[in-house]
Design a protein around this motif. Structure first.
Motif, mmCIF file in Angstrom:
data_model
loop_
_atom_site.group_PDB
_atom_site.id
_atom_site.type_symbol
_atom_site.label_atom_id
_atom_site.label_comp_id
_atom_site.label_asym_id
_atom_site.label_seq_id
_atom_site.Cartn_x
_atom_site.Cartn_y
_atom_site.Cartn_z
ATOM 1 N N ASP A 95 44.456 71.766 131.892
ATOM 2 C CA ASP A 95 44.156 70.548 132.077
ATOM 3 C C ASP A 95 45.241 69.546 131.779
ATOM 4 O O ASP A 95 44.983 68.722 130.895
ATOM 5 N N ARG A 96 46.232 69.365 132.635
ATOM 6 C CA ARG A 96 47.397 68.709 132.437
ATOM 7 C C ARG A 96 48.169 68.693 133.965
ATOM 8 O O ARG A 96 48.140 69.308 134.776
ATOM 9 N N GLU A 97 48.749 67.451 134.093
ATOM 10 C CA GLU A 97 49.586 67.284 135.329
ATOM 11 C C GLU A 97 50.581 68.277 135.754
ATOM 12 O O GLU A 97 51.252 68.739 134.694
ATOM 13 N N SER A 98 50.748 68.576 137.067
ATOM 14 C CA SER A 98 51.922 69.525 137.290
ATOM 15 C C SER A 98 52.744 68.412 138.030
ATOM 16 O O SER A 98 52.576 67.284 138.205
ATOM 17 N N MET A 99 54.044 68.898 138.493
ATOM 18 C CA MET A 99 54.864 68.029 139.124
ATOM 19 C C MET A 99 55.568 68.783 140.524
ATOM 20 O O MET A 99 55.648 69.962 140.615
ATOM 21 N N TYR A 100 55.492 67.988 141.565
ATOM 22 C CA TYR A 100 56.105 68.492 142.745
ATOM 23 C C TYR A 100 57.268 67.752 143.371
ATOM 24 O O TYR A 100 57.021 66.374 143.633
ATOM 25 N N ILE A 101 58.477 68.135 143.018
ATOM 26 C CA ILE A 101 59.857 67.404 143.714
ATOM 27 C C ILE A 101 59.936 67.713 145.013
ATOM 28 O O ILE A 101 60.291 69.021 145.321
ATOM 29 N N ALA A 102 59.855 66.766 145.844
ATOM 30 C CA ALA A 102 59.789 66.608 147.320
ATOM 31 C C ALA A 102 61.309 66.362 147.941
ATOM 32 O O ALA A 102 61.446 65.124 147.798
ATOM 33 N N ARG A 124 51.436 65.446 140.249
ATOM 34 C CA ARG A 124 52.357 64.105 140.429
ATOM 35 C C ARG A 124 53.581 64.445 141.138
ATOM 36 O O ARG A 124 54.310 65.298 141.255
ATOM 37 N N MET A 125 53.713 63.608 142.292
ATOM 38 C CA MET A 125 54.903 63.767 143.336
ATOM 39 C C MET A 125 56.004 62.994 143.282
ATOM 40 O O MET A 125 55.925 61.872 142.665
ATOM 41 N N VAL A 126 57.278 63.550 143.169
ATOM 42 C CA VAL A 126 58.485 62.835 142.985
ATOM 43 C C VAL A 126 59.107 62.839 144.468
ATOM 44 O O VAL A 126 59.700 63.891 144.787
ATOM 45 N N PRO A 127 59.196 61.706 145.010
ATOM 46 C CA PRO A 127 59.871 61.540 146.219
ATOM 47 C C PRO A 127 61.439 61.598 145.956
ATOM 48 O O PRO A 127 62.045 60.729 145.518
ATOM 49 N N ALA A 128 62.088 62.823 146.685
ATOM 50 C CA ALA A 128 63.593 62.891 146.451
ATOM 51 C C ALA A 128 64.367 63.202 147.680
ATOM 52 O O ALA A 128 65.316 63.751 147.705
ATOM 53 N N ILE A 145 53.021 70.625 133.625
ATOM 54 C CA ILE A 145 52.382 71.875 132.930
ATOM 55 C C ILE A 145 53.181 73.121 133.597
ATOM 56 O O ILE A 145 53.494 74.012 133.453
ATOM 57 N N ALA A 146 53.485 72.500 135.036
ATOM 58 C CA ALA A 146 54.368 73.309 135.972
ATOM 59 C C ALA A 146 55.090 72.467 136.908
ATOM 60 O O ALA A 146 54.844 71.265 137.190
ATOM 61 N N ILE A 147 56.231 73.193 137.388
ATOM 62 C CA ILE A 147 57.210 72.194 138.159
ATOM 63 C C ILE A 147 57.810 73.012 139.570
ATOM 64 O O ILE A 147 58.030 74.110 139.518
ATOM 65 N N ILE A 148 57.452 72.422 140.662
ATOM 66 C CA ILE A 148 57.934 72.827 141.908
ATOM 67 C C ILE A 148 59.041 71.974 142.529
ATOM 68 O O ILE A 148 59.051 70.857 142.425
ATOM 69 N N LEU A 149 60.125 72.650 142.929
ATOM 70 C CA LEU A 149 61.245 72.051 143.452
ATOM 71 C C LEU A 149 61.136 72.590 145.029
ATOM 72 O O LEU A 149 61.365 73.739 145.144
ATOM 73 N N ASP A 150 61.125 71.818 145.844
ATOM 74 C CA ASP A 150 61.117 71.925 147.409
ATOM 75 C C ASP A 150 61.967 71.180 148.005
ATOM 76 O O ASP A 150 61.863 69.946 148.549
ATOM 77 N N SER A 151 63.548 71.440 148.051
ATOM 78 C CA SER A 151 63.786 73.018 148.013
ATOM 79 C C SER A 151 65.294 72.824 147.244
ATOM 80 O O SER A 151 65.891 71.704 147.200
ATOM 81 N N LEU A 152 65.693 73.813 147.019
ATOM 82 C CA LEU A 152 67.018 74.001 146.230
ATOM 83 C C LEU A 152 68.158 73.205 147.156
ATOM 84 O O LEU A 152 68.791 72.717 146.877
ATOM 85 N N GLN A 153 68.179 73.676 148.506
ATOM 86 C CA GLN A 153 69.085 73.465 149.747
ATOM 87 C C GLN A 153 68.669 71.707 149.646
ATOM 88 O O GLN A 153 69.918 71.141 149.941
ATOM 89 N N ILE A 182 59.272 76.812 139.703
ATOM 90 C CA ILE A 182 59.375 77.520 140.966
ATOM 91 C C ILE A 182 60.412 76.661 141.775
ATOM 92 O O ILE A 182 59.753 75.467 142.166
ATOM 93 N N VAL A 183 61.225 77.291 142.453
ATOM 94 C CA VAL A 183 62.038 76.702 143.169
ATOM 95 C C VAL A 183 62.109 77.443 144.651
ATOM 96 O O VAL A 183 62.220 78.382 144.759
ATOM 97 N N ILE A 184 62.157 76.468 145.825
ATOM 98 C CA ILE A 184 62.113 77.032 147.003
ATOM 99 C C ILE A 184 63.454 77.198 147.389
ATOM 100 O O ILE A 184 64.324 76.222 147.340
#
Length: 254
Positions: A95-102, A124-128, A145-153, A182-184
């Motif tokens: 029960d903790r926020e994750s983060m999605y770097i878009a 939690r969304m990060v507009p990038a 609690i977890a981090i997504i980077l979409d995408s490396l390029q 996790i990095v796309i």
């Protein structure tokens, strides 16, 4: 371990707090730079996993909290869909926020996909899309609690050196925050996976998501420091997202 002075979470194996510079663990003042630790005091990665539901098999029983995974695949294979579903699975256990770097899609587009998948998890969304200089500060403040980077390029373009450096930096955040990253990474339509090999030494796990002519998605593990490599799971893409396809022998065990 938390600092005895300011309660800051200290990276494993460190004794000097990076926040207040206080030395912990009762170190001998005559040797203040000793950051060694007994092997018996090290927490095994096996005890440091988060369950991911249908993706547990490929991750080796759950994703290790301090790991960095590179997920490659052709455009349209379903990488973003998979990771939204994976975050939803993680939130069932933590029960903790994750983060999605878009870095490539606008947030309303990602929200549309999440709504279609029925995902209501605290992501939690990060507009990038135009670059974000303070991602590190956001991570340290929010402690996801977890981090997504979409995408490396989308973050570094085609600069391989910058890509390796970024992955190394993300590994430090994964270790400090105990939050898997996790990095796309995109693969061209010709299926050229050579670019992924450039980064494989900088990550703990390398996976690819591909689709066949019938629409079946295959998640293949090409490297995994925390589990088995050269294994795969198959998924069907539906209106509700990716659904794990069980083999005949698995069906009989149910």
């Amino acid at each position: 371990m938390n600092c005895s002075q300011c309660d800051y979470k200290i990276p494993l194996g460190k004794a000097k707090c990076p926040s207040c510079n206080h030395w912990n663990n009762g170190l001998d003042p005559s040797c203040p730079n000793d950051e060694s630790i007994l092997l018996s005091e090290v927490k095994s990665a096996e005890d440091n996993r988060i369950k991911t539901g249908d993706w547990d098999f490929c991750f080796g029983g759950g994703i290790v909290r301090t790991s960095v995974t590179l997920l490659g695949g052709e455009p349209g294979a379903g990488k973003s869909t998979m990771l939204l579903q994976l975050l939803a699975s993680i939130h069932k256990h933590v029960d903790r926020e994750s983060m999605y770097i878009a870095t490539e899609e606008a947030l309303p587009e990602i929200k549309l996909r999440a709504d279609r998948l029925g995902i209501k998890s605290p992501i939690r969304m990060v507009p990038a899309m135009s670059g974000v200089a303070n991602i590190g500060i956001i991570l340290e403040t929010r402690k996801p609690i977890a981090i997504i980077l979409d995408s490396l390029q989308g973050m570094i373009g085609v600069d391989d050196n910058a890509g390796v450096e970024l992955l190394s930096t993300l590994k430090k955040f994964a270790t400090t925050l105990e939050a898997p990253v996790i990095v796309i990474s995109h693969v061209n339509k010709q299926g050229d996976y050579a670019g992924l090999m450039t980064y494989q030494h900088a990550v703990d796990a390398l996976m690819t998501l591909s689709s066949d002519e019938g629409g079946l998605r295959t998640l293949e593990v090409m490297k995994n420091r925390n589990g088995r490599a050269f294994i795969e799971s198959n998924f069907e893409m539906t209106a509700e997202g990716l659904i794990l396809v069980l083999e005949d022998d698995e069906d009989e065990d149910e």
